[in-house]
Design a protein around this motif. Structure first.
Motif, PDB file in Angstrom:
ATOM      1  N   PHE A   1      12.154   7.059 -11.661  1.00 52.48           N
ATOM      2  CA  PHE A   1      11.936   5.662 -11.277  1.00 52.48           C
ATOM      3  C   PHE A   1      13.101   5.142 -10.427  1.00 52.48           C
ATOM      4  CE2 PHE A   1       9.482   5.301 -15.514  1.00 52.48           C
ATOM      5  CZ  PHE A   1       8.310   5.722 -14.909  1.00 52.48           C
ATOM      6  N   MET A   2      14.314   5.550 -10.773  1.00 55.89           N
ATOM      7  CA  MET A   2      15.481   5.145  -9.982  1.00 55.89           C
ATOM      8  C   MET A   2      15.400   5.729  -8.569  1.00 55.89           C
ATOM      9  SD  MET A   2      18.530   5.556 -12.803  1.00 55.89           S
ATOM     10  CE  MET A   2      19.841   5.058 -11.680  1.00 55.89           C
ATOM     11  N   PHE A   3      14.951   6.978  -8.463  1.00 57.19           N
ATOM     12  CA  PHE A   3      14.819   7.617  -7.163  1.00 57.19           C
ATOM     13  C   PHE A   3      13.769   6.902  -6.316  1.00 57.19           C
ATOM     14  CE2 PHE A   3      13.058  11.349  -4.658  1.00 57.19           C
ATOM     15  CZ  PHE A   3      14.127  11.409  -3.768  1.00 57.19           C
ATOM     16  N   ILE A   4      12.636   6.569  -6.937  1.00 59.16           N
ATOM     17  CA  ILE A   4      11.580   5.840  -6.227  1.00 59.16           C
ATOM     18  C   ILE A   4      12.098   4.476  -5.769  1.00 59.16           C
ATOM     19  CG2 ILE A   4       9.356   4.664  -6.526  1.00 59.16           C
ATOM     20  CD1 ILE A   4       8.545   7.007  -8.372  1.00 59.16           C
TER      21      ILE A   4
ATOM     22  N   SER B   1       6.436  -0.346   0.330  1.00 60.02           N
ATOM     23  CA  SER B   1       7.527   0.618   0.155  1.00 60.02           C
ATOM     24  C   SER B   1       7.399   1.360  -1.168  1.00 60.02           C
ATOM     25  CB  SER B   1       8.883  -0.103   0.211  1.00 60.02           C
ATOM     26  OG  SER B   1       9.089  -0.701   1.461  1.00 60.02           O
ATOM     27  N   TYR B   2       7.095   0.622  -2.234  1.00 67.00           N
ATOM     28  CA  TYR B   2       6.914   1.258  -3.537  1.00 67.00           C
ATOM     29  C   TYR B   2       5.722   2.215  -3.524  1.00 67.00           C
ATOM     30  CZ  TYR B   2      10.386  -1.670  -5.902  1.00 67.00           C
ATOM     31  OH  TYR B   2      11.561  -2.266  -6.293  1.00 67.00           O
ATOM     32  N   GLU B   3       4.638   1.808  -2.857  1.00 65.80           N
ATOM     33  CA  GLU B   3       3.452   2.662  -2.800  1.00 65.80           C
ATOM     34  C   GLU B   3       3.742   3.964  -2.057  1.00 65.80           C
ATOM     35  OE1 GLU B   3       0.519   0.207  -0.991  1.00 65.80           O
ATOM     36  OE2 GLU B   3      -0.006  -0.841  -2.855  1.00 65.80           O
ATOM     37  N   PHE B   4       4.423   3.868  -0.920  1.00 70.62           N
ATOM     38  CA  PHE B   4       4.748   5.066  -0.142  1.00 70.62           C
ATOM     39  C   PHE B   4       5.690   5.987  -0.922  1.00 70.62           C
ATOM     40  CE2 PHE B   4       2.629   3.177   3.325  1.00 70.62           C
ATOM     41  CZ  PHE B   4       2.529   4.099   4.364  1.00 70.62           C
ATOM     42  N   ALA B   5       6.719   5.410  -1.531  1.00 73.00           N
ATOM     43  CA  ALA B   5       7.704   6.217  -2.254  1.00 73.00           C
ATOM     44  C   ALA B   5       7.080   6.875  -3.487  1.00 73.00           C
ATOM     45  CB  ALA B   5       8.900   5.342  -2.658  1.00 73.00           C
TER      46      ALA B   5
END
Length: 267
Positions: free
Chosen positions: A181-184, A201-205
Motif C-alpha cells: 500500500f505504501m508503494f502504491i 493515479s491510485y487506479e493506475f498504480a
C-alpha cells in the motif's frame, strides 16, 4: 462440510472475510455458522450481513462448534481460552489466526489432547485474495487439516508450512500488504506531482501492481526475468530501476521484513 457447525470467537474484519468466503463459495450454509464478539456492533453486522447465528457468549459459540475459529487479537488470546476451554468439545478442531501465538502456547492454554491449527491470513482476504500460512499439532489428522485448508482457500490461497516458518509468513504475507500500500501510495503521489488527478493515479498504480503480481503467479517466470522484459535498452524503465537500486529499495524491503519477523518472534 455442510453439516458441521463453524464457530467464530471474534467477528471483526478477518472473521468477516472468512465467513464471506465460505458463504460465497457455498461451502457452508449461514445457519451452520455461529459466532460471538464482545462488540455489539460487530455482532449486529455479522447477523445482518451474513445471516449467521449469534451466540449469547463465547462459551456458547465454543460449545456448539465442530470447527472453532479464534479471531481475536493475540493479547486477548489467553483470557479468551481460559473462558472457553471447558466448553470446547474434545473432537472440535480449533483454528487460531493470532500472530505470535504458537501451537505450544495454544496447546498449553487449552490443555492436552485438543486438535489445534495455527494460521496467518492477511487483509486481502477481505476481497477474496488472501494468502494464509497453516500449521497443525499432532492431534489434527490429514482429513481435518484438509477440511480447514478448504475453508481457508475460500478467500484466497492457503498452504501448509512448518511452524518454524510462521513468523516468516507474517513478514512475507501477513504484514506485507502494508508495504505494498505504501508503494502504491508513493507511485500515485509521484503521478499527482506530474499532473495526474489523484483518483486516477491510485487506479493506475494499483492496477499496475495487481497485474504485475498476476504475471508472477500465472506465468511462473522469475520476477527478475519479468522485470527485464520491461527494461528496454536505453529506455525509461531501466532509468527508474537504476534510481531504485541507488536508493536501496531491495535492502530497505529486506530490512523491514527482518524487523517484522523478529517482532513476530517476540510477541
Amino acid at each position: 462440510m455442510r453439516d458441521r457447525v463453524i464457530g467464530f470467537i471474534g467477528l471483526g474484519n478477518m472473521a468477516s472475510a472468512i465467513i464471506g468466503g465460505m458463504l460465497q463459495k457455498k461451502m457452508v450454509e449461514a445457519q451452520h455458522i455461529i459466532g460471538y464478539d464482545v462488540s455489539e456492533a460487530a455482532r449486529k453486522n455479522a447477523e445482518e450481513k451474513f445471516g449467521i447465528l449469534v451466540a449469547l457468549d463465547n462459551e456458547e459459540a465454543a460449545a456448539k462448534a465442530d470447527i472453532l475459529f479464534l479471531a481475536v487479537k493475540p493479547i486477548f488470546m489467553a483470557e479468551v481460552i481460559s473462558g472457553i476451554k471447558e466448553a470446547v468439545k474434545p473432537e472440535t478442531v480449533i483454528v487460531s489466526i493470532a500472530a505470535g501465538r504458537t501451537l505450544g502456547f495454544l496447546g498449553e492454554a487449552f490443555g492436552s489432547g485438543h486438535k489445534i491449527v495455527r494460521c496467518m491470513p492477511n487483509t486481502p482476504a477481505l476481497v477474496l485474495e488472501g494468502c494464509t500460512g497453516v500449521c497443525a499439532n499432532e492431534n489434527v489428522n490429514e482429513e481435518e487439516l484438509a477440511t480447514v485448508l478448504e475453508l481457508l482457500k475460500s478467500f484466497g490461497k492457503a498452504s501448509v508450512v512448518p511452524e518454524r516458518l510462521m513468523d516468516v509468513v507474517v513478514g512475507v504475507s501477513g504484514s506485507s500488504p502494508a508495504y505494498v500500500f505504501m508503494f502504491i501510495e508513493a507511485m500515485a503521489d509521484a503521478a499527482v506531482a506530474a499532473g495526474m488527478p489523484r483518483k486516477q493515479s491510485y487506479e493506475f498504480a494499483a492496477q499496475a501492481v495487481l497485474g504485475s503480481a498476476k504475471m508472477v503467479l500465472e506465468t511462473g517466470m522469475h520476477p527478475g526475468e519479468l522485470k527485464d522484459m520491461v527494461c528496454s535498452p536505453g529506455g525509461t524503465t531501466i532509468e527508474a530501476v537504476k534510481v531504485l537500486e541507488q536508493k536501496g529499495l531491495r535492502g530497505a524491503v529486506m530490512s523491514a521484513m527482518e524487523a517484522c519477523i523478529e517482532k513476530s518472534k517476540n510477541l
